[in-house]
Enzyme design. Sequence first.
Site, PDB file in Angstrom:
ATOM      1  N   HIS A 162       0.892  -1.248   0.082  1.00  0.00           N
ATOM      2  CA  HIS A 162       0.099  -0.114  -0.181  1.00  0.00           C
ATOM      3  C   HIS A 162       0.916   1.327  -0.060  1.00  0.00           C
ATOM      4  O   HIS A 162       2.033   1.276   0.625  1.00  0.00           O
ATOM      5  CB  HIS A 162      -0.811   0.165   1.362  1.00  0.00           C
ATOM      6  N   ASP A 167      -7.706  -5.474   0.038  1.00  0.00           N
ATOM      7  CA  ASP A 167      -8.270  -6.213  -1.132  1.00  0.00           C
ATOM      8  C   ASP A 167      -7.895  -7.796  -0.989  1.00  0.00           C
ATOM      9  O   ASP A 167      -8.228  -8.634  -1.836  1.00  0.00           O
ATOM     10  CB  ASP A 167      -7.771  -5.827  -2.287  1.00  0.00           C
TER      11      ASP A 167
HETATM   12  C1  SDX Z   1      -6.118   0.009  -2.801  1.00  0.00           C
HETATM   13  O1  SDX Z   1      -4.703   4.581  -1.903  1.00  0.00           O
HETATM   14  C2  SDX Z   1      -5.464   3.836  -1.271  1.00  0.00           C
HETATM   15  O2  SDX Z   1      -6.064   4.148  -0.101  1.00  0.00           O
HETATM   16  C3  SDX Z   1      -6.138   2.896  -2.005  1.00  0.00           C
HETATM   17  C4  SDX Z   1      -7.106   2.079  -1.219  1.00  0.00           C
HETATM   18  C5  SDX Z   1      -8.288   2.552  -1.147  1.00  0.00           C
HETATM   19  O3  SDX Z   1      -8.959   2.038  -0.282  1.00  0.00           O
HETATM   20  O4  SDX Z   1      -8.761   3.456  -1.946  1.00  0.00           O
HETATM   21  O5  SDX Z   1      -6.573   1.262  -0.154  1.00  0.00           O
HETATM   22  C6  SDX Z   1      -7.297   0.452  -2.085  1.00  0.00           C
HETATM   23  O6  SDX Z   1      -5.998   0.238  -3.807  1.00  0.00           O
HETATM   24  C7  SDX Z   1      -5.272  -0.883  -2.066  1.00  0.00           C
HETATM   25  C8  SDX Z   1      -3.967  -1.354  -2.963  1.00  0.00           C
HETATM   26  C9  SDX Z   1      -4.674  -2.343  -3.911  1.00  0.00           C
HETATM   27  N1  SDX Z   1      -3.633  -2.953  -4.614  1.00  0.00           N
HETATM   28  C10 SDX Z   1      -2.846  -4.214  -4.717  1.00  0.00           C
HETATM   29  O7  SDX Z   1      -3.055  -5.148  -3.850  1.00  0.00           O
HETATM   30  C11 SDX Z   1      -2.042  -4.326  -5.758  1.00  0.00           C
HETATM   31  C12 SDX Z   1      -0.588  -4.820  -5.281  1.00  0.00           C
HETATM   32  N2  SDX Z   1      -0.094  -3.735  -4.399  1.00  0.00           N
HETATM   33  C13 SDX Z   1       0.784  -3.087  -5.417  1.00  0.00           C
HETATM   34  O8  SDX Z   1       0.398  -2.927  -6.755  1.00  0.00           O
HETATM   35  C14 SDX Z   1       1.264  -1.758  -4.879  1.00  0.00           C
HETATM   36  O9  SDX Z   1       1.679  -2.205  -3.411  1.00  0.00           O
HETATM   37  C15 SDX Z   1       0.701  -0.505  -4.618  1.00  0.00           C
HETATM   38  C16 SDX Z   1       0.171  -0.296  -5.798  1.00  0.00           C
HETATM   39  C17 SDX Z   1      -0.618  -0.676  -3.694  1.00  0.00           C
HETATM   40  C18 SDX Z   1       1.334   0.535  -3.917  1.00  0.00           C
HETATM   41  O10 SDX Z   1       2.347   0.704  -4.513  1.00  0.00           O
HETATM   42  P1  SDX Z   1       3.315   1.946  -4.333  1.00  0.00           P
HETATM   43  O11 SDX Z   1       3.317   2.488  -3.091  1.00  0.00           O
HETATM   44  O12 SDX Z   1       3.565   2.825  -5.717  1.00  0.00           O
HETATM   45  O13 SDX Z   1       4.802   1.140  -4.097  1.00  0.00           O
HETATM   46  P2  SDX Z   1       5.851   0.458  -5.083  1.00  0.00           P
HETATM   47  O14 SDX Z   1       5.007  -0.049  -6.238  1.00  0.00           O
HETATM   48  O15 SDX Z   1       6.747   1.551  -5.578  1.00  0.00           O
HETATM   49  O16 SDX Z   1       6.307  -0.572  -4.330  1.00  0.00           O
HETATM   50  C19 SDX Z   1       7.547  -0.680  -3.451  1.00  0.00           C
HETATM   51  C20 SDX Z   1       8.201  -1.740  -3.589  1.00  0.00           C
HETATM   52  C21 SDX Z   1       8.572  -2.023  -4.984  1.00  0.00           C
HETATM   53  O17 SDX Z   1       9.932  -3.122  -4.951  1.00  0.00           O
HETATM   54  P3  SDX Z   1      11.210  -2.136  -5.214  1.00  0.00           P
HETATM   55  O18 SDX Z   1      11.181  -1.211  -6.151  1.00  0.00           O
HETATM   56  O19 SDX Z   1      11.651  -1.245  -3.956  1.00  0.00           O
HETATM   57  O20 SDX Z   1      12.208  -3.485  -5.294  1.00  0.00           O
HETATM   58  O21 SDX Z   1       7.422  -2.783  -3.089  1.00  0.00           O
HETATM   59  C22 SDX Z   1       7.112  -3.735  -4.316  1.00  0.00           C
HETATM   60  C23 SDX Z   1       7.531  -3.140  -5.503  1.00  0.00           C
HETATM   61  O22 SDX Z   1       8.055  -3.990  -6.559  1.00  0.00           O
HETATM   62  N3  SDX Z   1       5.776  -4.323  -4.268  1.00  0.00           N
HETATM   63  C24 SDX Z   1       5.180  -5.335  -4.332  1.00  0.00           C
HETATM   64  C25 SDX Z   1       4.056  -5.374  -4.122  1.00  0.00           C
HETATM   65  N4  SDX Z   1       3.795  -4.182  -3.828  1.00  0.00           N
HETATM   66  C26 SDX Z   1       4.785  -3.582  -3.846  1.00  0.00           C
HETATM   67  N5  SDX Z   1       6.027  -6.701  -4.852  1.00  0.00           N
HETATM   68  C27 SDX Z   1       5.038  -7.613  -4.801  1.00  0.00           C
HETATM   69  N6  SDX Z   1       3.947  -7.802  -4.469  1.00  0.00           N
HETATM   70  C28 SDX Z   1       3.242  -6.458  -4.128  1.00  0.00           C
HETATM   71  N7  SDX Z   1       2.136  -6.624  -3.898  1.00  0.00           N
END
Ligand code: SDX
Length: 436
Positions: free
Chosen positions: A313, A371
Amino acid sequence: MKLADNKATLSFSNGSPSVEMPVYQGNIGPDVIDIRKLYAQTGMFTYDPGFLSTASCQSGITYIDGDKGELLYRGYPIEQLATNVDYLDTCHLLLKGELPNKTEQVAFHKLVTNHTMVNEQMQFFLRGFRRDAHPMAVLTGLVGALSAFYHDSTDINNPEHREIAAIRLIAKMPTLVAMAYKYGVGQPFMYPQNDLSYSGNFLRMMFGTPCEEYKVNPVIERAMDRIFILHADHEQNASTSTVRLCGSSGTNPFAAIAAGVACLWGPAHGGANEACLNMLEDIQRQGGVSKVGQFMEQVKDKNSGVKLMGFGHRVYKNYDPRAKLMQETCNEVLEALGLENDPLFKLAKQLEKIALEDDYFVQRKLYPNVDFYSGIVQRAIGIPVNLFTGIFALARTVGWIAQLNEMIGDPEYKIGRPRQLFTGSVKRDVKPLDQR
Ligand code: SDX
């Protein structure tokens, strides 16, 4: 917001004059540096793609403490709301700032109930879609279409018009989501039944048929209501920011909410619950818990493009409090339905356990979000996977419209118009065709 006695000074190594900027404090949470005059004073913009360090507005609706894993709706912890009030009370709280007393509760419930029907013409919009159209595509169309019925009667600068638009949207979303579902399964639409609760009415419109009386299961009704509460609002997430930016042009509130529905559909946002359930089913098909280790290796391999959906998140760097409550609801519903041994629920708990012990996830502070478990409980209720995000949109409509109305109600608000760092071609002349 109040002016802090602290100030921010921006100095430049090239000797350009430094700039002083005021710092403002909220009631809780990080202070903000007011950069509104930065461009006028320096000719420069700030740069923050994805808005990791940018507050787009001031708001008094929802507060998230990502480090503590805390979520407050108008100051009330989500844990207390999810166990002590219902969704319509939560709507009253988000829209008006206070939980209703008994009189206000009865009046608000009656007001919403009296707006649950949609214009009979709405059913003809669905006929344009194929029966197998994704419900979010249908919903984006239906919510946008609502603006056609209310465009002439909605002056967003009139607080009463904003209030009735909010009531109409909260009241009609369950009807529209159920219509999208019924259209997909080829069953007749069910009209709202006003003597049922908000969640009971939705369940009947979803799973009832004209052939027999539908009995609402109180455990499922309560679970549905809690799912709505947990998804109701969440500060300036992507879809809420979309609604605010879209609404800042003065467009019809129904059109602005349709933009929010479209944004929520994305798998990185509200579409994650559908993606998470599909991920669990894939792992289950490939062998279940015995395949979790292999799957986790894929997730940790950057080149695989595989993410653990339902994890991570932007704000929560601790356990999403909604995920905990959703897991509890999962337990209750699966028990009530005699599905305690649901393999996907077991698989999800095993995935969570492994992830929370794995350095990749611990280092990146990746925890289950709202989720991760919501799909399992919705599937147990009988909601099809491709409708999960539609349920999320139904529940989040009150948050979107509360945030939109808060913005429009702020006399200082302006149309949102971000700038850019231009990295394209400098000015050049068009050459005649034979010289190109
Ligand atoms: C919702 O914003 C809100 O409040 C949203 C929400 C709401 O109520 O409105 O809470 C609802 O959208 C919840 C989130 C649902 N999405 C997912 O579950 C999809 C999987 N999650 C990721 O796509 C990600 O965690 C995000 C999009 C939710 C957040 O992404 P960020 O903050 O842009 O972080 P990032 O992608 O830069 O990740 C940081 C690191 C990265 O690795 P490095 O580059 O540091 O090596 O963490 C890794 C990412 O690759 N990472 C994951 C991961 N989420 C982040 N690796 C594997 N699996 C994951 N789920």
